[in-house]
Design an enzyme around this catalytic site. Structure first.
Site, PDB file in Angstrom:
ATOM      1  N   GLU A   2      -1.837  -6.251   7.908  1.00 56.80           N
ATOM      2  CA  GLU A   2      -0.481  -6.005   8.385  1.00 56.80           C
ATOM      3  C   GLU A   2      -0.236  -6.807   9.664  1.00 56.80           C
ATOM      4  O   GLU A   2      -1.174  -7.257  10.339  1.00 56.80           O
ATOM      5  CB  GLU A   2      -0.300  -4.499   8.637  1.00 56.80           C
ATOM      6  N   HIS A  20       0.822  -1.212   0.000  1.00 54.84           N
ATOM      7  CA  HIS A  20       0.000   0.000   0.000  1.00 54.84           C
ATOM      8  C   HIS A  20       0.856   1.262   0.000  1.00 54.84           C
ATOM      9  O   HIS A  20       1.990   1.282   0.476  1.00 54.84           O
ATOM     10  CB  HIS A  20      -0.946   0.011   1.206  1.00 54.84           C
TER      11      HIS A  20
END
Length: 237
Positions: A87, A9
């Site tokens: 994450e 990202h």
């Protein structure tokens, strides 16, 4: 032959503020949005046609994938979201400023928490600001209270095998828009990177990593689409 594209990202607000983000749902900055669009433009320029996008349930990864597909003029591609691509969970470090945490606990200790393969940070206390157990996107899931890279791999790999790998084995081109550590876990698995080396593998934001695979999903080649921001890659074969 199948092709896998990994896209970390773009820059988030907490990346900018140097804070441990983990599972906190922080959005992209304007720079992060631009990085995501650039990633999509690179995919289009390389002539890569994506068949399916997999992403986490975190906004910064979802928006990165969507912005990239839009820039590549492939926004019609099916999208699958799953928390197992999130994450790494930073436990009790979540939300803290990295520099201030190093001042408090010492650079060596914080480096161990951040960069060791199998030593997690302290657990997140239940009921606090960053307790995600009541977030409806995780309904029915057994959530961690902290993670190392090793336990992140334990979370990611079964999802890879059950949901992502079958599409690749069918010859599809798959884009995964996710996070530094969940993508690092996939790289470790594919390239069989030793435990003591994977923590040093860096994946730059917004730079598509294209991995060519054989029928058994073994890498036959790998390259970043933006050479100017490329990082060292594990050896193929």
């Amino acid at each position: 032959m199948p092709t896998l594209v990994l896209l970390r990202h773009g820059q988030s607000q907490w990346n900018l503020e140097n804070r441990f983000t983990g599972w906190v749902d922080v959005d992209l900055t304007a720079e992060g949005e631009a990085q995501a669009r650039k990633g999509g433009e690179l995919i289009a320029a390389a002539g890569i046609e994506i068949d399916r996008l997999f992403t986490s349930v975190q906004t910064r990864a979802i928006r990165t994938g969507n912005l990239a597909l839009d820039a590549a003029k492939q926004s019609f591609v099916p999208v699958t979201k799953d928390w197992r691509l999130n994450e790494r969970h930073y436990g009790g470090l979540t939300g803290l400023n990295k520099a201030e945490t190093a001042e408090k606990h010492g650079v060596e200790q914080v480096t161990i928490w951040r960069r060791s393969y199998d030593i997690p940070p302290p657990e997140l206390a239940p009921g606090g600001e960053y307790d995600f157990s009541k977030d409806r996107r995780y309904k029915g899931a057994s959530l961690p209270s902290t993670e190392s890279l090793a336990t992140t791999l334990v979370r990611v790999l079964p999802y890879w095998e059950s949901d992502i790998a079958p599409h690749l084995k069918a010859g599809e081109t798959v884009l995964i828009a996710a996070h530094g550590n969940s993508l690092r876990a996939i790289v470790k698995h594919l390239f069989n990177v030793p435990d003591d080396q994977i923590v040093g593998v860096e994946i730059p934001t917004g730079n598509p990593l294209v991995i060519d695979l054989d029928a058994a999903l073994k890498p036959t080649g790998a390259r970043y689409l933006d050479d100017s921001r490329a990082e060292a890659l594990p050896k193929v074969g």
